[in-house]
Design an enzyme around this catalytic site. Structure first.
Site: not given
Length: 491
Positions: A177, A429, A454
């Site tokens: 991320s 995601d 994710h």
């Protein structure tokens, strides 16, 4: 774990600034009991250490320092012949990310690796000005990705100089991320410090007009379409139902009761916050749509969107019946454990994430345009309005965002001169819309995991893992071994 969409929707609307609690200094806590700090099961396997970092790496006017926290695990470290896997810390408590990055622990022995988890400045315990760190924009001035990358570079230099046998150890940056963005940028800006990077679920192109502003929410919507017939249509219809029901005082009371809200709705602004909270709920479900039970943002069942969609099969119901089903769907996310007595619209995920810090970053250099149209997605139409966004950021922080800065400093899509970066993205995601999903060069490679949410590849191996993520992890390790071997050959 990037958490931006609801904030962007609220700020770009201009009608409300932030979810309740943000303006008062810190997000209000959930009423589900004391949050506590995450205590990873691996806590006994690592050492917690601190390193004095300069508050400002790029100026010479002051020489103030703060204590940066980092975690060290060396059970599989092979002195003089090992590698270092360096986790580039995200916007939150580093122990939480350590606990949720099982991939590094799984491959440590194979790579003879020492694991380092470095905490990002202004998060967790690494507060440059202690309890004054968030007091005003002057104290927050040093919360930037550039300063964080410099922290990482200086810390690695310190580790190499002080750990016996580490001086010539190849270092690989790993992050997911925002941490994945940092891992990629770290390799770009400090190629002499790290030999390569694994950037998982890293939306390095979610800036300016590098990707369409609506892609993010289209992917979220597609996840719901795949998980249940007419599921996304039910959510799309729910916004109008909320608007109609909330048009009267009696309707506000009914909504507050039907959704078991901890704080009753009293105004249009409260309703806007409720809708933003629901929007973020659907987004979070898309991010953590893992194939097994998990406790990342919330305790959830396997394939949680499929479970949610069981309550959203009929989009043509009368308003109140539809909204009762929407509550049941949201309750899967907020009350799967059955322990919640009420739902708090100011809390949508674990408190180990530093929401205030991320809101500040979103209002300065991490400006990620988002929009919805209600046609290609299941959300109310919201255009991206940078001017309104900027004005609201200034009201909140007394700073103006710089939307062009990240592409300028890190290259945008012009990154072909760099090397040894793996960009992994999950097909489920929503952040993959701003990620690198095709090879750029032979050494800037993209790995797409169709069944992955994710940064699924960074999580610990699980018997329910789809074949695509097993293949992705194997390929990632293969690349890492190549980087290590090439480095050793040169040295």
């Amino acid at each position: 774990m990037l958490r931006l969409p609801a904030l962007l929707l609220l700020l770009s609307l201009g009608s409300v600034c932030c979810p309740p609690g943000v303006l008062s200094g810190l997000p209000l806590g959930s009423r589900r009991g004391p949050p506590g700090r995450a205590q990873p099961p691996r806590a006994a396997l690592y050492q917690t250490r601190y390193f004095p970092q300069k508050i400002d790496h790029f100026g010479f006017d002051q020489d103030l320092t703060f204590q940066q926290r980092y975690l060290v695990a060396d059970q599989h470290w092979r002195k003089n012949n090992g590698s270092i896997l360096f986790y580039t810390g995200n916007e939150g408590d580093i122990t939480w990310f350590c606990n949720n990055t099982g991939f590094m622990w799984d491959v440590a022995e194979e790579l003879n690796a020492m694991l380092i988890f470095a905490e990002h400045r202004y998060y967790g315990e690494s507060l440059p000005f202690g309890n004054k760190s968030y007091s005003d924009s002057k104290h927050l001035n040093y919360l930037t990705s550039e300063q964080a990358l410099a922290d990482f570079a200086i810390l690695i230099q310190h580790l190499k100089e002080t750990i016996p046998g580490a001086l010539n150890a190849p270092v690989i940056a790993i992050g997911g991320s925002y941490g994945g963005m940092l891992a990629a940028w770290f390799r770009m800006k400090y190629p002499h410090v790290v030999v390569g990077a694994l950037a998982a679920s890293a939306p390095i192109w979610q800036f300016e007009d590098l990707v369409p502003c609506g892609t993010f929410y289209t992917i979220v919507t597609n996840d719901f379409k795949k998980s249940g017939q007419r599921c996304s249509e039910s959510i799309l219809n729910s916004w109008g139902a909320i608007n109609r029901v909330s048009s009267t005082d009696e309707g506000l009371k009914w909504l507050s009761s039907a959704f078991h809200l901890c704080s009753p709705l009293k105004s249009k602004q409260d309703v806007a916050v409720l809708k933003a909270w629901l929007s973020e709920t659907w987004v979070n479900l898309a991010m953590v749509n893992y194939p097994y039970k998990a406790d990342f943002l919330q305790p959830l069942p396997a394939w949680p969107i499929q479970v949610v969609c069981k309550f959203l099969k009929n989009p043509k119901l009368p308003d109140k019946l539809l909204l009762q089903n929407v509550f049941q769907a949201a309750n899967v996310y907020y009350n799967y454990s059955g322990a919640a007595s009420c739902l708090n619209t100011s809390q949508s995920a674990t408190r180990n994430l530093g929401l205030m810090g991320w809101y500040y970053q979103a209002c300065t250099e991490m400006v990620m345009p988002m929009c919805t149209d209600g046609v290609n997605d299941m959300f109310e139409p919201r255009k991206w309005n940078f001017h309104v966004f900027s004005e609201e950021c200034f009201k909140l922080w007394k700073v103006k965002p710089r939307p062009s800065w990240i592409p300028s400093v890190y290259g945008g899509k012009n990154i072909s001169s760099h090397s040894n970066i793996i960009f992994s993205n999950g097909g489920l995601d929503p952040w993959s819309g701003g990620g690198v999903t095709r090879n750029i060069t032979d050494s800037l490679t993209a790995i797409v995991i169709p069944e992955g949410a994710h940064h699924l590849d960074l999580r610990a191996s699980n018997p329910s893992d789809p074949k695509s993520v097993l293949q992705a992890r194997a390929l990632e390790v293969q690349y890492m071994k190549q980087w290590i071997e090439k480095y050793r050959h040169k040295h």
